[in-house]
Motif scaffolding. Sequence first.
Motif, short mmCIF file in Angstrom:
data_model
loop_
_atom_site.label_atom_id
_atom_site.label_comp_id
_atom_site.label_asym_id
_atom_site.label_seq_id
_atom_site.Cartn_x
_atom_site.Cartn_y
_atom_site.Cartn_z
N THR A 196 0.79 -1.23 0.00
CA THR A 196 0.00 0.00 0.00
C THR A 196 0.82 1.29 0.00
O THR A 196 0.26 2.37 -0.18
N GLY A 197 2.13 1.18 0.25
CA GLY A 197 2.93 2.39 0.41
C GLY A 197 2.88 2.96 1.80
O GLY A 197 3.47 4.02 2.08
N VAL A 198 2.18 2.29 2.72
CA VAL A 198 2.09 2.71 4.12
C VAL A 198 2.51 1.53 4.99
O VAL A 198 1.86 0.48 4.96
N PRO A 199 3.60 1.64 5.78
CA PRO A 199 4.00 0.53 6.64
C PRO A 199 3.12 0.44 7.87
O PRO A 199 3.01 1.38 8.65
N ALA A 200 2.47 -0.70 8.05
CA ALA A 200 1.61 -0.94 9.19
C ALA A 200 1.74 -2.41 9.58
O ALA A 200 1.93 -3.26 8.72
N ALA A 201 1.64 -2.69 10.87
CA ALA A 201 1.76 -4.06 11.35
C ALA A 201 0.72 -4.30 12.43
O ALA A 201 0.50 -3.43 13.29
N ALA A 202 0.10 -5.45 12.39
CA ALA A 202 -0.97 -5.78 13.33
C ALA A 202 -0.48 -5.68 14.77
O ALA A 202 0.55 -6.26 15.13
N GLY A 203 -1.22 -4.93 15.58
CA GLY A 203 -0.90 -4.81 16.99
C GLY A 203 0.31 -3.96 17.30
O GLY A 203 0.76 -3.91 18.45
N GLN A 204 0.83 -3.24 16.29
CA GLN A 204 2.02 -2.43 16.48
C GLN A 204 1.69 -0.95 16.31
O GLN A 204 0.68 -0.60 15.72
N PRO A 205 2.53 -0.07 16.82
CA PRO A 205 2.23 1.36 16.75
C PRO A 205 2.25 1.88 15.31
O PRO A 205 2.87 1.29 14.42
N VAL A 206 1.56 2.99 15.12
CA VAL A 206 1.50 3.64 13.81
C VAL A 206 2.87 4.24 13.49
O VAL A 206 3.47 4.92 14.33
N TRP A 207 3.33 4.00 12.29
CA TRP A 207 4.60 4.55 11.80
C TRP A 207 4.28 5.78 10.96
O TRP A 207 3.77 5.66 9.86
N GLN A 208 4.56 6.93 11.51
CA GLN A 208 4.25 8.17 10.82
C GLN A 208 5.34 8.52 9.80
O GLN A 208 6.51 8.25 10.02
N PRO A 209 4.98 9.15 8.68
CA PRO A 209 6.00 9.64 7.75
C PRO A 209 6.93 10.64 8.45
O PRO A 209 6.55 11.27 9.44
N TYR A 210 8.12 10.81 7.90
CA TYR A 210 9.13 11.68 8.49
C TYR A 210 8.56 13.08 8.75
O TYR A 210 8.63 13.60 9.85
N GLY A 211 7.99 13.70 7.71
CA GLY A 211 7.28 14.96 7.85
C GLY A 211 8.11 16.08 8.45
O GLY A 211 9.34 16.03 8.52
N ALA A 240 13.91 -1.29 18.70
CA ALA A 240 14.83 -1.59 19.79
C ALA A 240 14.34 -2.85 20.48
O ALA A 240 14.40 -3.93 19.93
N VAL A 241 13.83 -2.73 21.70
CA VAL A 241 13.20 -3.89 22.34
C VAL A 241 11.94 -4.27 21.58
O VAL A 241 11.64 -5.44 21.34
N ALA A 242 11.19 -3.25 21.18
CA ALA A 242 9.99 -3.40 20.37
C ALA A 242 9.86 -2.14 19.53
O ALA A 242 10.51 -1.12 19.82
N PRO A 243 9.05 -2.15 18.48
CA PRO A 243 8.89 -0.93 17.69
C PRO A 243 8.33 0.21 18.54
O PRO A 243 7.38 0.02 19.30
N GLU A 244 8.96 1.38 18.40
CA GLU A 244 8.53 2.54 19.18
C GLU A 244 8.65 3.81 18.34
O GLU A 244 9.76 4.16 17.91
N PRO A 245 7.55 4.50 18.09
CA PRO A 245 7.63 5.75 17.33
C PRO A 245 8.34 6.84 18.14
O PRO A 245 8.08 7.01 19.33
N ARG A 246 9.23 7.54 17.47
CA ARG A 246 9.96 8.64 18.12
C ARG A 246 10.12 9.79 17.12
O ARG A 246 9.72 9.67 15.96
N GLN A 247 10.74 10.86 17.60
CA GLN A 247 11.00 12.02 16.76
C GLN A 247 12.41 12.51 16.96
O GLN A 247 13.00 12.35 18.02
#
Length: 534
Positions: free
Chosen positions: A460-475, A484-491
Motif C-alpha cells: 500500500t505504500g504505508v508501513p503498518a503491522a498488526a498490533g504495532q504502533p503507527v509509523w508516521q512519515p518523516y514529515g 529496539a526492544v519493540a517498535p517505538e515511534p519517536r521524533q
Amino acid sequence: MKILITAALLASAAPAVAQTVFAPAGAVEGTTEHGLSVFRGIPYAQLPGRWQPPVALEQWTGVRKATRFGPACVQPRPTNAGIYTNPPAAMSEDCLTLNIWKPKQAKSLPVLVWIHGGALVSGYSHEPMYDGAKMAAQGVVVVSINYRLGILGYLAHPALSAESPDGVSGNYGLRDQIAALHWVKRNIAAFGGDPANVTIAGESAGGLSVMYLMASPQARGLFGKAIAQSAYMISTPELKASAHGMPSAESAGTAIQGALGVADLAAMRAMDAEKLTMTAAAKGYGPWGTVDGKYLTRQLAQTWDRGEQAPVPLIAGFNAGETRSLRMLVPPAPANAAAYEATIRARYGDLADAFLRQYPAASMGESMLATTRDALYGWTAQRLAIGQTAIGQRGYFYFFDHGYPASDDAGLHAFHAAEIPYVFGTPDKTPALWPKVPDTLKDRRMSQAMLGYWTSFVKTGVPAAAGQPVWQPYGASGNYMAFAVAPEPRQKLLPGMFALHEAAVCRRRAAGDQPWNWNTGILSPVLVKSAGCK
C-alpha cells in the motif's frame, strides 16, 4: 564470449501442473512448497559478451525447469572467514537470473524486487537469508535478482565507451538491474504479480543500487515504491572528467588495465573471469556507478537536491551498530583524547564544536564508530526521508537498535545487516558465523512486526503491522520508528547529527576536490567555509 540458451537447460514440454507458469518469456516449472510456488534461476536477460549491455531473451520453447538457483555472478572467493562469509556454490558470467516466491493462487499481488548487498563486489540473489517464503506468505510476490559485480559489472574504459552507441561505459550491473525490472514488468502478471505495484528494495550496496535506480532516467516508471536499508550516498566517479577528488571512471579503467599488465581491452576480455575479478580486486579496483549522462546524470546528492529522484514513497533507515562489524571503515584511534580533539579541530574548523558535542573525545572509541556510521548511513537515510518529503512523497525513516545476547556479547549490537533476518523472517538461515538470533518471544515479535511493516508498505505504500504502533512519515516533525526492544515511534533522531554531516558534505562538494565517503572524522580533509554552506 557468446552466451546461449542451450537445449540442455530446457525441459521437454509437459502437461500443465500447478507449479507451471506460462509467461511471455516462456513456460517455467517451479516447485510447490508449503502452499507457495517457488521458481529458481529464471534467466531475465542474456549477455552477448563481457562488458556488453544485457539484451532481452527470445521466448524459449518447451517448459524450462526453474527448480535450481542459478550461479552467482563472478566474485572474489573469501580469504578470511567472518560473519558475512557465505560463498556461493557456483559462479559464472552467465548469471543474470532471478527467483520468485509467490502464493500458489496469486493474482494481481504486489511485488517486491530484492537487490542483494555486498559492496557491488560480492553476494547473490539466493543467499538463504533472502528466502522470500515468509514474505510471500503475507500476500506478496517476492523476486530476488543477480547482477554483475566488481570489474565485470562496473568497469568504464575509453575503448568500451567507443564501442557504445551512446558513448558510455560502466554501469553494467545497474543496467542488469534495469533489465530485470523490465522483465518483471513484462512477465510478473503471469506469476500473479501486479506490474503496476512494484517495490524495489535492498540493503547496503543493494540500498545504493536502489538510489541509483531512483536517480536513473532509464529506470523511471519501472517501480512505484522503494526501500533503502543502510544505503550510502557517497560521491561517484564521472565518466570522462576528474571530479570531487576522484579520477574519471575511464581513466580508472585504463589504470586497472595497466595494473593487470595487459595490452588492451581485447586482452582483458580474454582473461579468465575469476582470475580477472580476483586480480583486479587485489590491485585496488573499486566498483562504483558512473555519472555517464545517461544512466546516472549527476551525483546522487545533486539529484536529490534538485528533486529529480523517482517520486515514490520510500522507507529508509540504518542500524545503531553499522560499523561494529565493518571496522575496516573506521580509522585507527589517535594516541589519546587530546590528539583526537586536536585533529578534529584542525579538520572541522568552525564546525569542530558541533562535531565534538556529537562525537566527544571523552568516549573516543564509541565516537569514532558513530562518526563513520552517521557519515555513511545515518546522513544518507535521513537525507532520503527528507528528500521524499520535499517532493510531496511519504518518506518513512527507521533506526534499528535491536540487540540480542550473541550479537551483544560479540560487541556487535545492531550490526550492519542485522535487520535482514527480522525483515525476511529468516533468523534460522543466517551465515555460519553470524551471531545466532535466539528463538525468543521478543525476537519472534520483532520479526513479525518488521515483516508486517515491510509487506504492508509493499502492498500500500504505508508501513503498518498488526498490533504495532503507527509509523508516521518523516514529515516536519522528524518522525521515525525505533526498532529496539519493540517498535517505538519517536521524533528527531540524534539531534544535530544530520545538520553536521550535511554541512560537511556541502563544503566538500563546494571545494570540488574532495570525495565524501568514509574519509570522515579524523580522516576528513580540512573543511573550508563556503558560500551557501553552513
